[in-house]
Design an enzyme around this catalytic site. Structure first.
Site, PDB file in Angstrom:
ATOM      1  N   GLY A  53       0.766  -1.235   0.000  1.00 12.88           N
ATOM      2  CA  GLY A  53       0.000   0.000   0.000  1.00 12.88           C
ATOM      3  C   GLY A  53       0.796   1.284   0.000  1.00 12.88           C
ATOM      4  O   GLY A  53       0.245   2.348   0.294  1.00 12.88           O
ATOM      5  N   TRP A  55       2.047   3.063  -2.503  1.00 10.18           N
ATOM      6  CA  TRP A  55       1.564   4.018  -3.503  1.00 10.18           C
ATOM      7  C   TRP A  55       0.127   4.444  -3.206  1.00 10.18           C
ATOM      8  O   TRP A  55      -0.241   5.590  -3.460  1.00 10.18           O
ATOM      9  CB  TRP A  55       1.688   3.419  -4.901  1.00 10.18           C
ATOM     10  CG  TRP A  55       3.100   3.506  -5.427  1.00 10.18           C
ATOM     11  CD1 TRP A  55       4.232   3.674  -4.692  1.00 10.18           C
ATOM     12  CD2 TRP A  55       3.515   3.438  -6.793  1.00 10.18           C
ATOM     13  NE1 TRP A  55       5.338   3.702  -5.507  1.00 10.18           N
ATOM     14  CE2 TRP A  55       4.930   3.558  -6.796  1.00 10.18           C
ATOM     15  CE3 TRP A  55       2.852   3.267  -7.995  1.00 10.18           C
ATOM     16  CZ2 TRP A  55       5.668   3.522  -7.990  1.00 10.18           C
ATOM     17  CZ3 TRP A  55       3.590   3.228  -9.175  1.00 10.18           C
ATOM     18  CH2 TRP A  55       4.972   3.366  -9.163  1.00 10.18           C
ATOM     19  N   ASP A  81      -5.431  -5.817  -5.519  1.00  9.95           N
ATOM     20  CA  ASP A  81      -4.379  -6.811  -5.279  1.00  9.95           C
ATOM     21  C   ASP A  81      -5.037  -8.083  -4.774  1.00  9.95           C
ATOM     22  O   ASP A  81      -6.086  -8.019  -4.125  1.00  9.95           O
ATOM     23  CB  ASP A  81      -3.362  -6.303  -4.247  1.00  9.95           C
ATOM     24  CG  ASP A  81      -2.024  -7.009  -4.365  1.00  9.95           C
ATOM     25  OD1 ASP A  81      -2.000  -8.265  -4.292  1.00  9.95           O
ATOM     26  OD2 ASP A  81      -1.002  -6.333  -4.543  1.00  9.95           O
ATOM     27  N   ASP A  97      -7.947 -10.373  -9.267  1.00  5.19           N
ATOM     28  CA  ASP A  97      -6.878 -10.630 -10.235  1.00  5.19           C
ATOM     29  C   ASP A  97      -6.957  -9.573 -11.338  1.00  5.19           C
ATOM     30  O   ASP A  97      -8.005  -9.418 -11.970  1.00  5.19           O
ATOM     31  CB  ASP A  97      -7.070 -12.033 -10.812  1.00  5.19           C
ATOM     32  CG  ASP A  97      -5.934 -12.464 -11.718  1.00  5.19           C
ATOM     33  OD1 ASP A  97      -5.172 -11.600 -12.189  1.00  5.19           O
ATOM     34  OD2 ASP A  97      -5.814 -13.683 -11.971  1.00  5.19           O
ATOM     35  N   ASP A 122       3.063  -0.619  -9.177  1.00  5.58           N
ATOM     36  CA  ASP A 122       4.429  -0.859  -8.702  1.00  5.58           C
ATOM     37  C   ASP A 122       4.651  -2.352  -8.473  1.00  5.58           C
ATOM     38  O   ASP A 122       5.567  -2.749  -7.772  1.00  5.58           O
ATOM     39  CB  ASP A 122       4.677  -0.072  -7.401  1.00  5.58           C
ATOM     40  CG  ASP A 122       6.145  -0.070  -6.999  1.00  5.58           C
ATOM     41  OD1 ASP A 122       7.007  -0.078  -7.897  1.00  5.58           O
ATOM     42  OD2 ASP A 122       6.433  -0.077  -5.790  1.00  5.58           O
ATOM     43  N   LYS A 162       6.100  -0.200 -13.391  1.00  2.00           N
ATOM     44  CA  LYS A 162       7.500  -0.602 -13.233  1.00  2.00           C
ATOM     45  C   LYS A 162       7.951  -1.460 -14.407  1.00  2.00           C
ATOM     46  O   LYS A 162       7.201  -2.289 -14.915  1.00  2.00           O
ATOM     47  CB  LYS A 162       7.679  -1.375 -11.928  1.00  2.00           C
ATOM     48  CG  LYS A 162       9.116  -1.826 -11.670  1.00  2.00           C
ATOM     49  CD  LYS A 162       9.220  -2.658 -10.401  1.00  2.00           C
ATOM     50  CE  LYS A 162       8.978  -1.797  -9.179  1.00  2.00           C
ATOM     51  NZ  LYS A 162       9.219  -2.558  -7.925  1.00  2.00           N
TER      52      LYS A 162
END
Length: 316
Positions: A53, A55, A81, A97, A122, A162
């Site tokens: 958590g 971000w 998530d 998902d 991220d 990322k």
């Protein structure tokens, strides 16, 4: 030195604890916002692969907390998530998902039929140390985040995710350029120079004419010309050069900083609730991975049918 050794070696880890961030990665999004103004004017944001958590916490503190109670009603932040995470004020958690179309539908429903102005991710797979494999897996995760973004992101929206810089990342960049008018590579100061980690910052989302949102990793099954140029196995690799932007600040993530006399060691703000490695640590206390193997099953708790809004827990 004990616990203080990491505080000395990792300045951003130390600053995260001192400033109340639950992960050092929070600085990476903060520095991206400082560089690109990603959060300016945003009231609908999605954090993919959000746990633990860090971000989501930045989104809350920048988009939700500074506003009045009336203005907060217009701010919607959703964290997605499969793992659980501790509550964050103003952030709704959805344990689903990101590769499923139903997840995209649930996000749009959360926004009352509207779409997100900003999607960030991220997320990263467990690193093996084999750089080619790690870069490939990270690229697949980024494509999954991009895939769901094509469902949930409004025209003109922004995306940040990322990426590991490697030989095959040009394929990922080509996909990003299909959907965004402005794509660049960003290296935050909080990301070590020695790391192959970087971030793609993509702005001005535009859906290509005739494109139907889908799983971009599997798109070649239906449209081989978009991803698989030569079915004989010999591919004409195209090298994509993107603008590279680096953030500068007074701290270097690769340096060690001495602890002054007033230094006081602090515990992490929030440890992961359902981290995948928890069971691994328990198992390795009684067995050797060199001679034995085992399968880790993630928390099988059934996610709620509807996203649930969480409030910040009381501070003791």
């Amino acid at each position: 030195m004990g616990k203080s050794s990491k505080d000395k070696r990792d300045i951003f880890y130390r600053l995260a604890k001192e400033q109340g961030w639950r992960a050092r990665s929070a600085f990476k999004l903060l520095q991206a916002d400082e560089t690109f103004n990603l959060l300016e004017g945003v009231t609908r944001a999605v954090d993919l692969c959000a746990a633990p958590g860090g971000w989501s916490q930045v989104l809350s503190k920048r988009l939700y907390e500074p506003r009045t109670p009336e203005e907060r009603e217009q701010v919607k932040i959703i964290a997605v998530d499969m793992q659980g995470m501790a509550p964050i004020d103003g952030v709704t958690q959805l344990r689903e998902d990101i590769t499923k179309e139903e997840t995209a539908e649930a996000i749009i429903k959360f926004f009352d039929g509207k779409k997100a102005q900003l999607v960030v991710s991220d997320g990263a797979p467990d690193v093996t140390g084999m750089h080619d494999w790690d870069a490939y897996m990270q690229a697949q995760l980024l494509l999954s985040a991009l895939s769901i973004s094509t469902y949930i992101l409004e025209e003109g929206g922004s995306f940040m995710g990322k990426v590991y810089r490697a030989a095959n990342t040009s394929d990922v960049y080509l996909q990003l350029q299909r959907f965004f008018k402005d794509v660049c590579i960003f290296k935050p100061s909080a990301s070590r120079n020695s790391s192959i980690e970087a971030f793609v910052v993509c702005r001005q989302f535009t859906m290509p004419e005739g494109h139907v949102p889908c799983n971009l990793s599997l798109e070649w099954f239906d449209k081989p010309e978009e991803a698989l140029r030569n079915i004989t196995g010999i591919r004409d690799y195209k090298v994509v050069h993107l603008p590279f932007v680096a953030h500068q600040c007074e701290y270097d993530a690769d340096l060690s900083y001495e602890l002054d006399e007033k230094y006081e060691q602090k515990d992490a703000v929030q440890k992961p609730l359902t981290a995948a490695y928890t069971e691994v640590l328990e198992k390795t206390r009684s067995m050797s991975l060199k001679y034995n193997s085992f399968v880790v099953h993630h928390d099988e708790e059934t996610p709620p049918a509807e996203p649930s809004t969480s409030s910040k827990p009381e501070q003791s």
